[in-house]
Design a protein around this motif. Structure first.
Motif, PDB file in Angstrom:
ATOM      1  N   TRP A 224       0.848  -1.169  -0.035  1.00 43.00           N
ATOM      2  CA  TRP A 224      -0.029  -0.067   0.042  1.00 43.00           C
ATOM      3  C   TRP A 224       0.847   1.252  -0.157  1.00 43.00           C
ATOM      4  O   TRP A 224       1.201   1.837   1.080  1.00 43.00           O
ATOM      5  CB  TRP A 224      -1.111  -0.120   1.257  1.00 43.00           C
ATOM      6  N   ASP A 225       1.342   1.560  -1.287  1.00 36.00           N
ATOM      7  CA  ASP A 225       2.237   2.852  -1.322  1.00 36.00           C
ATOM      8  C   ASP A 225       3.288   2.719  -0.368  1.00 36.00           C
ATOM      9  O   ASP A 225       3.758   4.014   0.135  1.00 36.00           O
ATOM     10  CB  ASP A 225       1.304   3.907  -1.236  1.00 36.00           C
ATOM     11  N   GLY A 226       4.059   1.643  -0.047  1.00 29.85           N
ATOM     12  CA  GLY A 226       5.150   1.727   0.811  1.00 29.85           C
ATOM     13  C   GLY A 226       4.840   1.522   2.254  1.00 29.85           C
ATOM     14  O   GLY A 226       5.757   1.384   3.067  1.00 29.85           O
ATOM     15  N   ALA A 227       3.478   1.753   2.564  1.00 28.78           N
ATOM     16  CA  ALA A 227       3.100   1.431   4.104  1.00 28.78           C
ATOM     17  C   ALA A 227       3.069   0.172   4.623  1.00 28.78           C
ATOM     18  O   ALA A 227       2.747  -0.307   5.737  1.00 28.78           O
ATOM     19  CB  ALA A 227       1.908   2.416   4.283  1.00 28.78           C
ATOM     20  N   VAL A 228       2.734  -0.871   3.471  1.00 30.04           N
ATOM     21  CA  VAL A 228       2.870  -2.314   3.827  1.00 30.04           C
ATOM     22  C   VAL A 228       3.679  -2.940   3.140  1.00 30.04           C
ATOM     23  O   VAL A 228       4.091  -2.561   1.815  1.00 30.04           O
ATOM     24  CB  VAL A 228       1.471  -2.863   3.508  1.00 30.04           C
TER      25      VAL A 228
END
Length: 228
Positions: A224-228
């Motif tokens: 998720w856009d680098g958040a996961v």
């Protein structure tokens, strides 16, 4: 719609252009599908909600964002490039399509969720647009955005687009869509949803979400856009 993803999130949780080909039965066992939000559009810059089709084009900043996103992602060797019927997604996809020597395949199901009675209003006053999607995430997909779709209708049409991508035989496709459509479909359909990300990390322009799986076996969120 410059602030729409953040406003939506806060409410919810607390290169050629060609027509789509007919679906072909079958497909690979599993694919990786990367959703990319379009670059900044004139609608984003205005602060007004514009979910019309074909809608506004991207801005000069948006063109730079599209080029930067292509430079960052083209090394992933996507084998298919898809976009919604809205101009802003197609323009964002064009640099990627050129880099990969692939056409942009337009799928109506990837379009943004229509704002209905909130169309053309300032984002800050669009509470009616956000209320029904909050209910979708709570399990009530019959809730309807005034003058627009309910959760089942939105999910069915986005599902249809994903099915067409799957049936194409592409196993590592990139699909350019819209913030609300991407965030909601992914959260409603993956087997490991992270609804808190809607608030903590709403998708910025050219932000991405990656899932893996298939229509029959389901989907798993992997980025998720680098958040996961």
């Amino acid at each position: 719609m410059r602030h729409l993803p953040r406003l939506l999130a806060a409410t919810l949780v607390g290169a050629a252009v060609i027509a789509a080909p007919p679906a072909v039965a079958g497909g690979p066992a599993q694919i990786t599908l990367t959703f990319v939000r379009h670059a900044q559009s004139e609608g984003n810059a205005s602060g007004l909600i514009d979910t019309s089709t074909p809608g506004p084009p991207i801005t000069e900043l948006g063109r730079r964002q599209a080029a930067d996103a292509t430079n960052a992602l083209a090394g992933n060797d996507y084998d298919g490039v898809y976009a919604s019927t809205m101009i802003r997604t197609q323009q964002t996809a064009e640099p990627m399509a050129a880099a990969l020597a692939e056409p942009v395949v337009v799928l109506p199901g990837l379009r943004e969720i229509e704002a209905g009675q909130s169309e053309g209003r300032p984002e800050a006053s669009a509470t009616e647009y956000f209320a029904a999607p909050a209910q979708w995430l709570s399990g009530d997909r019959t809730a309807r955005i005034p003058g627009s779709v309910d959760g089942d209708e939105f999910d069915a049409r986005f599902d249809a687009a994903v099915q067409q991508i799957y049936d194409s035989g592409d196993v590592n496709a990139v699909a350019y869509s819209h913030a609300a459509a991407i965030m909601l479909w992914v959260t409603m359909n993956v087997d490991n949803p992270r609804p808190e990300l809607l608030r903590a990390h709403p998708l910025p322009n050219t932000g991405r979400v990656v899932v893996t799986g298939s229509p029959a076996r389901g989907w798993t969120l992997i980025d998720w856009d680098g958040a996961v």
